[in-house]
Scaffold this motif. Structure first.
Motif, PDB file in Angstrom:
ATOM      1  N   GLN A 707       0.868  -1.193   0.000  1.00 47.65           N
ATOM      2  CA  GLN A 707       0.000   0.000   0.000  1.00 47.65           C
ATOM      3  C   GLN A 707       0.898   1.234   0.000  1.00 47.65           C
ATOM      4  OE1 GLN A 707      -2.566   0.642   3.437  1.00 47.65           O
ATOM      5  NE2 GLN A 707      -4.124   1.582   2.111  1.00 47.65           N
ATOM      6  N   GLU A 721       3.845   0.229   2.299  1.00 50.34           N
ATOM      7  CA  GLU A 721       3.789  -0.654   3.458  1.00 50.34           C
ATOM      8  C   GLU A 721       3.481  -2.064   2.951  1.00 50.34           C
ATOM      9  OE1 GLU A 721       0.922   0.186   6.533  1.00 50.34           O
ATOM     10  OE2 GLU A 721       1.512  -1.574   7.699  1.00 50.34           O
ATOM     11  N   LEU A 724       0.701  -8.466   4.540  1.00 51.11           N
ATOM     12  CA  LEU A 724       0.668  -9.904   4.284  1.00 51.11           C
ATOM     13  C   LEU A 724      -0.727 -10.344   3.846  1.00 51.11           C
ATOM     14  CD1 LEU A 724       2.547 -12.340   4.497  1.00 51.11           C
ATOM     15  CD2 LEU A 724       1.942 -12.501   6.918  1.00 51.11           C
ATOM     16  N   ARG A 725      -0.771 -11.253   2.847  1.00 48.85           N
ATOM     17  CA  ARG A 725      -2.049 -11.784   2.376  1.00 48.85           C
ATOM     18  C   ARG A 725      -1.988 -13.317   2.357  1.00 48.85           C
ATOM     19  NH1 ARG A 725      -3.328  -7.794   3.737  1.00 48.85           N
ATOM     20  NH2 ARG A 725      -4.191  -5.977   2.666  1.00 48.85           N
ATOM     21  N   PRO A 736      -5.070 -10.613   8.031  1.00 46.41           N
ATOM     22  CA  PRO A 736      -3.910 -10.663   8.931  1.00 46.41           C
ATOM     23  C   PRO A 736      -4.327 -10.432  10.386  1.00 46.41           C
ATOM     24  CG  PRO A 736      -3.497  -9.151   7.122  1.00 46.41           C
ATOM     25  CD  PRO A 736      -4.909  -9.591   6.988  1.00 46.41           C
ATOM     26  N   VAL A 756       8.363 -12.369   5.232  1.00 48.74           N
ATOM     27  CA  VAL A 756       7.861 -11.041   4.823  1.00 48.74           C
ATOM     28  C   VAL A 756       9.034 -10.092   4.603  1.00 48.74           C
ATOM     29  CG1 VAL A 756       6.590  -9.018   5.622  1.00 48.74           C
ATOM     30  CG2 VAL A 756       5.623 -11.294   5.948  1.00 48.74           C
ATOM     31  N   ASN A 780       5.810  -4.466   8.757  1.00 53.53           N
ATOM     32  CA  ASN A 780       5.274  -4.673  10.116  1.00 53.53           C
ATOM     33  C   ASN A 780       6.093  -5.742  10.854  1.00 53.53           C
ATOM     34  OD1 ASN A 780       2.612  -3.150  10.424  1.00 53.53           O
ATOM     35  ND2 ASN A 780       2.415  -4.079   8.386  1.00 53.53           N
ATOM     36  N   ASP A 843       3.107   2.174  14.970  1.00 55.12           N
ATOM     37  CA  ASP A 843       1.834   1.894  14.301  1.00 55.12           C
ATOM     38  C   ASP A 843       0.667   2.124  15.254  1.00 55.12           C
ATOM     39  OD1 ASP A 843       0.397   1.192  12.158  1.00 55.12           O
ATOM     40  OD2 ASP A 843       1.062  -0.900  12.042  1.00 55.12           O
ATOM     41  N   ASP A 844      -0.500   2.344  14.695  1.00 51.60           N
ATOM     42  CA  ASP A 844      -1.760   2.396  15.469  1.00 51.60           C
ATOM     43  C   ASP A 844      -1.685   3.351  16.652  1.00 51.60           C
ATOM     44  OD1 ASP A 844      -2.456   0.365  13.721  1.00 51.60           O
ATOM     45  OD2 ASP A 844      -1.967  -1.227  15.163  1.00 51.60           O
ATOM     46  N   ARG A 867      -6.211   4.793  12.384  1.00 52.43           N
ATOM     47  CA  ARG A 867      -7.294   5.228  11.514  1.00 52.43           C
ATOM     48  C   ARG A 867      -8.583   5.525  12.281  1.00 52.43           C
ATOM     49  NH1 ARG A 867      -6.986  -0.031   9.467  1.00 52.43           N
ATOM     50  NH2 ARG A 867      -8.726  -1.337  10.155  1.00 52.43           N
ATOM     51  N   GLU A 900      -3.011   7.108   9.052  1.00 46.09           N
ATOM     52  CA  GLU A 900      -3.488   5.839   8.500  1.00 46.09           C
ATOM     53  C   GLU A 900      -4.976   5.938   8.179  1.00 46.09           C
ATOM     54  OE1 GLU A 900      -1.425   1.913  10.127  1.00 46.09           O
ATOM     55  OE2 GLU A 900      -2.370   3.081  11.725  1.00 46.09           O
ATOM     56  N   GLY A 901      -5.398   5.161   7.251  1.00 43.39           N
ATOM     57  CA  GLY A 901      -6.843   5.020   6.974  1.00 43.39           C
ATOM     58  C   GLY A 901      -7.485   6.275   6.395  1.00 43.39           C
ATOM     59  N   GLU A 903      -9.448   7.982   4.032  1.00 47.54           N
ATOM     60  CA  GLU A 903     -10.402   7.449   3.061  1.00 47.54           C
ATOM     61  C   GLU A 903     -11.074   8.545   2.224  1.00 47.54           C
ATOM     62  OE1 GLU A 903     -13.079   4.959   5.241  1.00 47.54           O
ATOM     63  OE2 GLU A 903     -11.608   3.350   5.438  1.00 47.54           O
ATOM     64  N   GLY A 921      -3.975   5.330   2.884  1.00 47.60           N
ATOM     65  CA  GLY A 921      -5.386   4.974   2.991  1.00 47.60           C
ATOM     66  C   GLY A 921      -5.972   4.707   1.634  1.00 47.60           C
ATOM     67  N   TYR A 922      -7.215   4.257   1.721  1.00 50.91           N
ATOM     68  CA  TYR A 922      -7.874   3.849   0.483  1.00 50.91           C
ATOM     69  C   TYR A 922      -8.042   5.037  -0.479  1.00 50.91           C
ATOM     70  CZ  TYR A 922      -9.195  -0.471   2.918  1.00 50.91           C
ATOM     71  OH  TYR A 922      -9.174  -1.659   3.589  1.00 50.91           O
ATOM     72  N   PRO A 927      -4.216  -1.543  -0.648  1.00 52.37           N
ATOM     73  CA  PRO A 927      -3.045  -2.446  -0.814  1.00 52.37           C
ATOM     74  C   PRO A 927      -3.223  -3.232  -2.111  1.00 52.37           C
ATOM     75  CG  PRO A 927      -3.951  -2.624   1.388  1.00 52.37           C
ATOM     76  CD  PRO A 927      -4.924  -1.838   0.603  1.00 52.37           C
TER      77      PRO A 927
HETATM   78  N1  LIG Z   1     -10.538   0.561   6.706  1.00 52.63           N
HETATM   79  C1  LIG Z   1      -9.426   0.945   6.120  1.00 52.63           C
HETATM   80  N2  LIG Z   1      -8.349   0.170   6.247  1.00 52.63           N
HETATM   81  C2  LIG Z   1      -7.236   0.579   5.612  1.00 52.63           C
HETATM   82  C3  LIG Z   1      -7.153   1.752   4.916  1.00 52.63           C
HETATM   83  N3  LIG Z   1      -5.908   1.897   4.451  1.00 52.63           N
HETATM   84  C4  LIG Z   1      -5.231   0.790   4.887  1.00 52.63           C
HETATM   85  N4  LIG Z   1      -6.038   0.000   5.569  1.00 52.63           N
HETATM   86  C5  LIG Z   1      -5.735  -1.251   6.255  1.00 52.63           C
HETATM   87  O1  LIG Z   1      -5.095  -0.901   7.442  1.00 52.63           O
HETATM   88  C6  LIG Z   1      -4.125  -1.858   7.741  1.00 52.63           C
HETATM   89  C7  LIG Z   1      -2.839  -1.158   7.857  1.00 52.63           C
HETATM   90  O2  LIG Z   1      -1.927  -1.953   8.449  1.00 52.63           O
HETATM   91  P1  LIG Z   1      -1.587  -1.967   9.973  1.00 52.63           P
HETATM   92  O3  LIG Z   1      -2.161  -0.839  10.687  1.00 52.63           O
HETATM   93  O4  LIG Z   1      -0.106  -2.071  10.082  1.00 52.63           O
HETATM   94  O5  LIG Z   1      -2.276  -3.214  10.515  1.00 52.63           O
HETATM   95  C8  LIG Z   1      -1.889  -4.505  10.031  1.00 52.63           C
HETATM   96  C9  LIG Z   1      -0.751  -5.057  10.710  1.00 52.63           C
HETATM   97  O6  LIG Z   1      -0.792  -4.724  12.053  1.00 52.63           O
HETATM   98  C10 LIG Z   1      -0.992  -6.502  10.527  1.00 52.63           C
HETATM   99  N5  LIG Z   1      -0.140  -6.961   9.432  1.00 52.63           N
HETATM  100  C11 LIG Z   1      -0.354  -6.977   8.107  1.00 52.63           C
HETATM  101  N6  LIG Z   1       0.699  -7.529   7.487  1.00 52.63           N
HETATM  102  C12 LIG Z   1       1.613  -7.830   8.440  1.00 52.63           C
HETATM  103  C13 LIG Z   1       2.920  -8.394   8.436  1.00 52.63           C
HETATM  104  O7  LIG Z   1       3.489  -8.710   7.403  1.00 52.63           O
HETATM  105  N7  LIG Z   1       3.526  -8.570   9.640  1.00 52.63           N
HETATM  106  C14 LIG Z   1       2.926  -8.205  10.804  1.00 52.63           C
HETATM  107  N8  LIG Z   1       3.564  -8.381  11.951  1.00 52.63           N
HETATM  108  N9  LIG Z   1       1.689  -7.673  10.841  1.00 52.63           N
HETATM  109  C15 LIG Z   1       1.069  -7.485   9.674  1.00 52.63           C
HETATM  110  O8  LIG Z   1      -2.310  -6.720  10.184  1.00 52.63           O
HETATM  111  C16 LIG Z   1      -3.001  -5.510  10.266  1.00 52.63           C
HETATM  112  C17 LIG Z   1      -4.100  -5.472   9.296  1.00 52.63           C
HETATM  113  O9  LIG Z   1      -3.645  -5.505   8.007  1.00 52.63           O
HETATM  114  P2  LIG Z   1      -4.617  -5.337   6.776  1.00 52.63           P
HETATM  115  O10 LIG Z   1      -5.817  -6.154   6.983  1.00 52.63           O
HETATM  116  O11 LIG Z   1      -3.812  -5.576   5.588  1.00 52.63           O
HETATM  117  O12 LIG Z   1      -5.017  -3.888   6.881  1.00 52.63           O
HETATM  118  C18 LIG Z   1      -4.148  -2.833   6.580  1.00 52.63           C
HETATM  119  C19 LIG Z   1      -4.745  -2.060   5.501  1.00 52.63           C
HETATM  120  O13 LIG Z   1      -5.397  -2.820   4.490  1.00 52.63           O
HETATM  121  C20 LIG Z   1      -8.314   2.546   4.828  1.00 52.63           C
HETATM  122  O14 LIG Z   1      -8.371   3.637   4.221  1.00 52.63           O
HETATM  123  N10 LIG Z   1      -9.436   2.143   5.436  1.00 52.63           N
END
Ligand SMILES: Nc1nc2c(ncn2[C@@H]2O[C@@H]3COP(=O)(O)O[C@H]4[C@@H](O)[C@H](n5cnc6c(=O)[nH]c(N)nc65)O[C@@H]4COP(=O)(O)O[C@H]3[C@H]2O)c(=O)[nH]1
Length: 957
Positions: A707, A721, A724-725, A736, A756, A780, A843-844, A867, A900-901, A903, A921-922, A927
């Motif tokens: 993303q 960023e 992972l899928r 994830p 990763v 991440n 993060d977050d 977000r 983050e986020g 939209e 963000g979207y 992503p």
């Molecule tokens: N609603 C909304 N969501 C948005 C927007 N822009 C981005 N996102 C989502 O927000 C998440 C951003 O990643 P994160 O906060 O690090 O939060 C990540 C991260 O903490 C974790 N993650 C993902 N990949 C990895 C990885 O390779 N390793 C680790 N340790 N954690 C991962 O999973 C969490 C969720 O990942 P995703 O489902 O891919 O979700 C991603 C992404 O798809 C938006 O505008 N609106």
């Protein structure tokens, strides 16, 4: 008859018996001859008588014929010769009185025949007269002739009568002779039988007895005796034989006794030599071994044959030792000393040493001096003696008190350490009973148990409180053992003790530390498990269920982090007190660690009885806490399980309570949940997910999407960023957020995170090389991942180096929890990465309790506003201030901010206006796959290169 025979003066010797036998047989034969002679004579006389009577008969007729002829024919015949008459008369006389006639000698006829003879004689008289008359009568006179004829006829008849009488007499005589012969035969038989009987009794039987005895003797039986009377040679022979048999028997008995004695001696010798203790040897005067038993050979490690073949004794000793042994042997061989005993070290065949005790005595063998004796392996004894010496040293010098008592407990001896520990000298305690040391702390039953144990097992061991001579009490660890006599009776008791007062105090303290939580003084996890087991046992016995409540304080970590550990600790202490106040004394409260507590609510009449207590606990914990410097509010989430309903063992029970607690947390905290089997199913579902996760990792089912992170001002994609899928065949796309926590719990996050990292950096290297040499990648990183691998930082840096990527090209995204929970090691790793040039992003931000001070501490480069804050950004909203404040503070700390986020454009605009550095963000881009991202970047770069208009970027997206 028998008695008569016995009384007879029997010949004594066999010779005289034989003579007697011959004499008797001769006598018998003579008797027989005489009797036969007598019978023959009678027979001859009878025959002569018959003959004579016959002749008289013939003669009478002849005379008649001659007389008739002479009368008829006087010319031709003469008168009857006178001699006929004379013959007849003489024959008659012979028959009448006995005598001879006609040359036949006869005896006088039996009286019975005399009348017939007289009648014959009368007839003869008349016949003669008739003859004479005829003779005188003229020739033709017939009357005289008739008379002659009549007289002749009568005479013939009388002769016939006599003959018949004689024949009858002869028959009678014959029968008598036969009877006489039979009688003689019977007499002979009787005599012979008598003779045989005597023979059998006096000769044959003794001979048979002697024969039997000889046979017995020949067969080795010498006990039989004939015991014949000593009358004759057979008697003497029997006597001699009996005597010989007796002598032989005695001799044999003597021989047997001697043989037995010899066998006993041999057995004794064999028994002596055939042992596994003493080696027996025999030395000749040249001091060579000429006899050795098996044990000696075994002891010395030689073959017995070798040892007994004039083996020089010198070979068994070192030269120095042998010199002494030789001298002592000479003393015996020369007869100066009869026997000796001494101990030496000998050499075995393999050269090893053996301590032996040697006994030897002088003896004479084949008239030559010799030495016989024994050697005993005393290596063990020597070792034991050394050990005893050492034990004595230990006894004297050990710091442990030793006391020896008689079976009744009266002290016999003590060592110096006893005095050191008790204050009593040997003189003061010996002869007294051990209860002199009694502190009075132990009751009668305690001592009874001690003595019972000593009696039953011979030993006792335990702690006992004694009183020092100075009155002070002290605790000893006492071990009493019993020494027995050979007959099994008690010889003495040996007590061994050390002052363990301090040790026990320390142990109690250690035990308390090991079983109780030092902070709250509640039982810790270990103690809890023991108590839980006990509760289960009690419940099984009583049939009454109990409840296990698992408590986890809500947001305690945040409190701890916010207000510091001291306040956190105080909070825990107060929580512990409140928990204890909520339950009965019989219930148990434990702290498993951190902010986890348990309650074990015992003896429930019904399961529902536990629920009011849970409510009470929740209410109590939720009350405000006055800490040292702060007033804090927290709550607790509780999971409730019941034994035996929800689990048959501690592990299951606790696991289910934990699941129930998580359910309570999921329900929004400050709640309690009873365990339900559905929770177990959820857990099972998690286990299946974990299995699939593992499989996906093994089979490479993961992909990375990227993303963009755009510059707020230029809206240019300057970072990406990596996200992972996981496309799972059955489950489809798994978020994830769903599997990362599971990967963290299971440890799979380690290899997954590495994958990763490698994938993302390879991609970064490609894009940097192709599209933008300054392009950055955010990855991440889970806190668990950071903790799992020690060499994590070095591995990553090495990997970047291999890809020829500068560390600054990479941004590590950490959650707030990393900051809060990071230990020294994690900090060091992060520092290593930072020093190498890698950047850190938090993060977050805003979702947890993290404070800006943490950001400072870790030297964070980027802060990513969560977000949930960005979502709320709307024009004119007062809450926008929060985001602005975060951005301002971060900037003041030198930290750049990523929103983050994002939209909507509104959000973008507000953030840009607030000075936010980057947006993600979207609204910018979802992503996307590496291909799409590459295409997008390629397109953007080319556009930028041509237009340099950031607004076009937006259109492109
Ligand atoms: N609603 C909304 N969501 C948005 C927007 N822009 C981005 N996102 C989502 O927000 C998440 C951003 O990643 P994160 O906060 O690090 O939060 C990540 C991260 O903490 C974790 N993650 C993902 N990949 C990895 C990885 O390779 N390793 C680790 N340790 N954690 C991962 O999973 C969490 C969720 O990942 P995703 O489902 O891919 O979700 C991603 C992404 O798809 C938006 O505008 N609106």
């Amino acid at each position: 008859m028998t008695s008569l025979l016995k009384k007879l003066p029997w010949p004594r010797t066999l010779h005289s018996k034989a003579l007697w036998a011959v004499f008797l047989i001769a006598l018998l034969a003579l008797g027989n001859v005489l009797i036969m002679q007598l019978l023959l004579r009678q027979s001859d006389n009878l025959a002569a008588t018959l003959n004579l009577a016959g002749k008289m008969r013939m003669l009478s007729q002849h005379i008649a014929l001659e007389a008739m002829a002479a009368h008829q024919h006087p010319n031709d015949f003469r008168h009857v010769p006178q001699e006929h008459y004379a013959n007849f008369e003489s024959a008659h006389a012979a028959l009448r009185h006995g005598g001879s006639a006609y040359g036949l000698q006869v005896r006088a006829l039996d009286q019975g025949l005399q009348p017939a003879l007289l009648a014959l004689h009368d007839g003869w008289q008349q016949y003669r007269q008739a003859i004479d008359a005829l003779d005188k009568a003229p020739v033709a006179a017939s009357a005289e002739a008739v008379q002659v004829m009549a007289a002749s006829k009568r005479l013939l008849g009388q002769a016939e009568t006599l003959m018949d009488g004689l024949v009858q007499f002869a028959d009678t005589m014959q029968r008598r002779a036969l009877a006489g012969s039979l009688g003689l035969f019977a007499l002979d038989g009787l005599l012979l039988a008598l003779a045989y009987r005597l023979m059998a009794r006096r000769v044959l039987r003794p001979i048979r007895l002697l024969t039997e005895q000889c046979r017995d003797m020949a067969q080795g039986r010498y006990g039989a005796r004939t015991q014949l009377p000593m009358g004759d040679e057979l008697g003497e022979l029997a006597g001699a034989l009996d005597h010989s048999a007796a002598q032989i028997a005695t001799l044999l008995q003597d021989v047997a006794q001697e043989r037995t004695a010899l066998a006993q001696v041999q057995a004794m010798f064999d028994g002596l030599t055939d042992n596994t203790v003493a080696g027996v040897y025999l030395l000749d005067e040249s001091i060579n071994i000429i006899y050795a038993n098996e044990q000696l050979a075994h002891m010395l490690g030689y073959e017995r044959e070798v040892l007994t073949n004039h083996f020089p004794l010198a070979r068994l000793f070192s030269p120095a030792t042998y010199a002494v042994v030789h001298a002592r042997l000479q003393e015996r061989l020369q007869g100066r000393v009869h026997s000796a005993r001494y101990e030496r070290t000998a050499l075995r065949a393999d050269g090893s040493k053996i301590d032996i005790e040697i006994f030897g005595s002088f003896m004479t063998l084949h008239r030559r001096p010799a030495v016989i004796g024994m050697m005993i392996d005393i290596t063990e004894r020597k070792r034991a003696e050394t050990s005893v010496r050492r034990a004595a040293l230990v006894y004297q010098h050990t710091s442990e008190a030793m006391v020896v008592t008689d079976p009744q407990g009266v002290v016999l001896d003590v060592n110096p350490a006893f005095t050191d520990i008790t204050g009593y000298t040997a003189a003061e305690i010996i002869g007294r009973r051990m209860n002199m040391l009694s502190s009075g702390r132990h009751d009668r039953a305690f001592y009874q148990g001690l003595w019972a144990s000593l009696h039953d097992t011979g030993s006792w061991s335990g702690d006992i409180c004694n009183r020092h001579k100075n009155g002070a009490e002290f605790l000893v660890r006492l071990t009493i053992s019993t020494s027995h006599n050979e007959d099994g009776s008690v010889n003495c008791h040996i007590g061994l003790f050390a002052d363990v007062t301090e040790k026990r105090r320390r142990e109690a303290s250690i035990w308390h530390q090991a079983h109780y939580d030092h902070l709250t003084q509640l039982p810790n996890r270990q103690m809890f498990q023991q108590n839980l087991q006990r509760s289960m046992d009690n419940a099984r016995a009583s049939g009454q269920p109990f409840a296990l409540v698992f408590l986890d304080l809500d947001l305690f970590k945040e409190v701890n982090d916010t207000f510091g550990h001291d306040e956190g600790d105080e909070l825990l202490r107060q929580v512990a007190r409140r928990l204890q106040a909520c339950v009965r004394n019989t219930d148990q409260v434990a702290r498993l660690g951190g902010d986890e507590f348990t309650l074990t609510l015992q003896n429930l009449k019904q399961l529902e009885d536990a629920l009011p207590i849970c409510r009470k606990v929740l209410h109590s914990v939720a009350q405000p806490y006055e800490l040292k410097n702060n007033t804090v509010h927290i709550s607790v989430s509780a999971g409730v399980t019941f034994f035996p309903r929800d689990g048959q063992d501690g592990v299951a029970l606790l696991k289910h309570a934990d699941l129930a607690m998580y359910a309570a947390k999921d329900k929004g905290r400050n709640q309690f949940c009873e365990f339900t089997p559905a929770m177990e199913q959820e857990a099972q579902e998690r286990r299946l997910l974990l299995r699939d996760l593992q499989q996906a990792l093994d089979e490479g089912d993961f992909t990375l999407h990227y993303q963009p992170i755009v510059d707020m001002q230029s809206q240019r994609t300057i970072k990406a960023e990596a996200l992972l899928r996981w496309q799972q065949s059955v489950r489809g796309q798994v978020s994830p957020a769903q599997f990362i926590p599971l990967a963290e719990e299971s440890g799979l996050i380690g290899p997954l995170g590495d994958w990763v990292f490698q994938q993302a950096t390879r991609q970064l290297a490609e894009w940097r090389a192709e599209l933008d040499p300054d392009f950055q990648m955010s990855v991440n990183v889970s806190p668990v991942q950071l903790q799992s691998c020690k060499q994590q930082a070095q591995t990553w840096l090495q990997h970047l180096h291999d890809l020829q990527l500068p560390s600054s090209a990479l941004v590590i995204e950490l959650t707030e929890s990393v900051l809060m929970e990071s230990d020294k090691e994690t900090n060091a790793k992060l520092q290593t990465l930072q020093v190498a040039g890698m950047q850190l992003a938090l993060d977050d931000f805003g979702t947890g309790y993290s404070s800006l001070s943490y950001l400072k501490r870790l030297d964070i480069d980027y802060l990513k506003i969560d977000r949930s804050f960005v979502n709320q950004l709307t024009p004119g909203n007062e809450d926008n201030v929060l985001c602005e404040a975060i951005i301002v503070m971060a900037h003041q700390l030198g930290i750049r901010v990523v929103a983050e986020g994002v939209e909507t454009q509104e959000q973008h605009d507000i953030l840009r206006a607030a000075g936010c550095d980057y947006g993600q963000g979207y609204w910018y881009c979802r992503p996307v796959s590496p291909e799409d991202f590459g295409a997008r970047l390629r397109e953007e770069r080319s556009r930028h290169a041509n237009i340099h208009d950031p607004a076009l970027m937006e259109v492109a997206i």
